[in-house]
Motif scaffolding. Structure first.
Motif, PDB file in Angstrom:
ATOM      1  N   VAL A 156      38.311   5.471  -0.188  1.00  0.00           N
ATOM      2  CA  VAL A 156      38.997   5.430   1.089  1.00  0.00           C
ATOM      3  C   VAL A 156      38.001   5.697   2.204  1.00  0.00           C
ATOM      4  N   ASP A 157      38.447   5.465   3.442  1.00  0.00           N
ATOM      5  CA  ASP A 157      37.573   5.715   4.581  1.00  0.00           C
ATOM      6  C   ASP A 157      37.236   7.194   4.691  1.00  0.00           C
ATOM      7  N   PRO A 158      36.023   7.530   5.084  1.00  0.00           N
ATOM      8  CA  PRO A 158      35.672   8.935   5.297  1.00  0.00           C
ATOM      9  C   PRO A 158      36.441   9.473   6.502  1.00  0.00           C
ATOM     10  N   PRO A 159      36.523  10.805   6.631  1.00  0.00           N
ATOM     11  CA  PRO A 159      37.242  11.385   7.772  1.00  0.00           C
ATOM     12  C   PRO A 159      36.683  10.890   9.106  1.00  0.00           C
ATOM     13  N   LEU A 197      42.502  11.802   2.032  1.00  0.00           N
ATOM     14  CA  LEU A 197      41.267  12.423   1.546  1.00  0.00           C
ATOM     15  C   LEU A 197      41.153  13.872   2.000  1.00  0.00           C
ATOM     16  N   THR A 198      41.657  14.185   3.188  1.00  0.00           N
ATOM     17  CA  THR A 198      41.484  15.529   3.740  1.00  0.00           C
ATOM     18  C   THR A 198      42.789  16.307   3.870  1.00  0.00           C
ATOM     19  N   PRO A 208      55.760  16.865   2.093  1.00  0.00           N
ATOM     20  CA  PRO A 208      54.342  17.212   2.089  1.00  0.00           C
ATOM     21  C   PRO A 208      53.573  16.691   3.300  1.00  0.00           C
ATOM     22  N   ALA A 209      52.579  17.459   3.694  1.00  0.00           N
ATOM     23  CA  ALA A 209      51.821  17.191   4.918  1.00  0.00           C
ATOM     24  C   ALA A 209      51.047  15.882   4.864  1.00  0.00           C
ATOM     25  N   VAL A 210      50.729  15.395   3.668  1.00  0.00           N
ATOM     26  CA  VAL A 210      49.897  14.200   3.549  1.00  0.00           C
ATOM     27  C   VAL A 210      50.564  12.970   4.160  1.00  0.00           C
ATOM     28  N   LEU A 211      51.865  12.993   4.367  1.00  0.00           N
ATOM     29  CA  LEU A 211      52.536  11.826   4.934  1.00  0.00           C
ATOM     30  C   LEU A 211      52.114  11.547   6.371  1.00  0.00           C
ATOM     31  N   ASP A 212      51.546  12.555   7.066  1.00  0.00           N
ATOM     32  CA  ASP A 212      51.045  12.304   8.425  1.00  0.00           C
ATOM     33  C   ASP A 212      49.538  12.492   8.540  1.00  0.00           C
ATOM     34  N   GLN A 213      48.837  12.701   7.450  1.00  0.00           N
ATOM     35  CA  GLN A 213      47.401  12.993   7.506  1.00  0.00           C
ATOM     36  C   GLN A 213      46.626  12.089   6.548  1.00  0.00           C
TER      37      GLN A 213
END
Length: 441
Positions: free
Chosen positions: A435-438, A248-249, A240-245
């Motif tokens: 979590v931190d905002p974008p 939150l987004t 899944p893409a979340v591993l590098d992003q």
């Protein structure tokens, strides 16, 4: 243009042969595949004596076929306010990939008019069955009218169908331009059974993450395997893409191809516990008190050895010499399920804000089983932490009524929901991960 390479044992292009792909298959990126199927277009040009004006007609046709919402669309996917997150993400992919592929493909007819692909074995004559791809009226007149005929129509139909298969094969991937696609002497037709099952689920019911992964695996390897959330293939890994992003987004359902020349076998990543309902739980109220440690934690992903074609993976977090381990499959499940609330109303009163208590992130990460509560909203402050640490925390929390939010965002239930049935106010109370905002490193 230089002719596609042939081997001494492979027949030359022409007749019924429009490619020189080896029988065992080869791997091509999207751009390379479009180039490899251009002999089909050359056959259309040769049979129909096309001109530069005709190239414009074919360019309009491919844009109409790959777009969403047109009469000629090959993917009748409607995206609206009530669409699921999976449909929004995959629909966005279809629009982006379709536009880019159509732009690339539209360049080919005009170029081939002046830089012809040689067909040493003679004019192409290829039988391509109808797949219901509607043509624009000008394209119908061009291919079936006075200058058209069955040969040109069959060749164009095959080219068009291969481009549609290409677009659909790329839907699961964020970095779709880099994905190595398995291509056989029938092009991408080997993906058709898996594609049909995937699109049926997407268009008719809520598509599952395991179905997206299964389709992606067929596209890359040409083979099925156990259900899972990702897989290794020769030369890389799909997870899944979340591993590098930022969690939150990051997309919840899309995958990313990660090249790794050290991987030489296919294996499926599976969750440690298939049914999270059966996992042991720890109440927030039973967590040990905070240790007083502060600052960011460190995290890394660790994979287990392959057994029977499957493997698991863990996220290891370390704080003050203490290591906690969380199953990656459960972490990704938590990320998919978590709600993302929208901004709180400007006139929200204190009475409108649900009472909250706080829990310590480090204590939660070290808990046994999945952390939950029935005693009101609990907040866990993960601001300042790495995305992988946040992902590990999401894997340690019971995923129903789980909320992922930036500081200042609204209350649970005011934004987009996670998977169906989550965050409805029944059962476990909300666990809110801040979590931190974008844009904040």
């Amino acid at each position: 243009m230089t002719a596609l390479p042939t081997t001494p044992s492979a027949p030359a292009l022409g007749g019924s042969r429009w490619n020189t792909f080896p029988a065992a298959g080869t791997t091509l990126t999207a751009r390379d595949f479009l180039t490899a199927i251009e002999p089909l277009l050359q056959g259309v040009i040769d049979d129909n004596a096309l001109t530069a004006a005709d190239a414009e007609v074919l360019a309009e046709q491919i844009h109409a076929t790959l777009a969403l919402g047109t009469r000629e669309t090959s993917l009748p996917l409607a995206i609206g306010p009530g669409s699921t997150q999976a449909i929004r993400e995959l629909g966005g992919q279809a629009e982006e990939i379709g536009r880019e592929l159509a732009t690339w493909a539209a360049e080919a007819p005009a170029r081939l008019l002046g830089d012809r692909i040689p067909l040493p074995a003679g004019p192409l004559v290829f039988r391509s069955h109808c797949y219901g791809h509607l043509l624009t009226h000008p394209a119908t007149d061009l291919l079936l009218g006075r200058r058209g005929g069955p040969v040109a129509m069959q060749l164009y139909n095959e080219w068009l169908h291969q481009v549609v298969l290409l677009r659909d094969a790329l839907l699961p991937f964020t970095n779709w331009q880099d994905v190595p696609l398995l291509v056989t002497p029938t092009g991408l037709r080997h993906t058709e059974p898996a594609r049909d099952a995937f699109l049926t689920e997407l268009l008719v019911r809520g598509v599952r993450h395991t179905s997206i992964t299964a389709f992606a695996r067929q596209v890359v390897t040409g083979a099925s395997g156990p259900e899972g959330y990702g897989f290794d293939a020769s030369g890389g890994t799909v997870l899944p893409a979340v591993l590098d992003q930022p969690p939150l987004t990051a997309p919840r359902h899309l995958l990313t191809w990660r090249p790794d020349p050290g991987i030489d076998q296919t294996a499926t990543y599976v969750a440690e516990i298939g049914d999270y309902y059966a996992a042991p739980r720890t109440l927030v109220e039973q967590l040990p008190p905070a240790t007083g440690a502060s600052g960011p934690l460190t995290a890394r992903m660790v994979s287990t050895p392959v057994t029977g074609g499957t493997r698991t993976a863990l996220i290891e977090t370390v704080s003050a010499g203490v290591t906690a381990r969380v199953d990656l499959g459960q972490a990704l499940r938590g990320h998919r399920y978590a709600q993302r609330p929208g901004p709180a109303p400007v006139d929200a009163s204190a009475a409108d804000q649900a009472p909250r208590t706080a829990a310590d992130v480090r204590s939660a990460l070290g808990a046994a089983g999945l952390v939950w509560t029935e005693s009101g909203t609990v907040t866990l402050d993960a601001t300042g932490q790495d995305g992988l640490v946040v992902l590990a925390l999401l894997g340690r929390l019971y995923p129903e009524n789980l909320v992922l939010a930036g500081p200042g965002l609204g209350e649970p239930g005011r934004g987009d929901g996670g998977e169906p049935g989550r965050g409805d106010g029944r059962g476990p109370s909300p666990l809110v991960v801040l979590v931190d905002p974008p844009g904040v490193d």
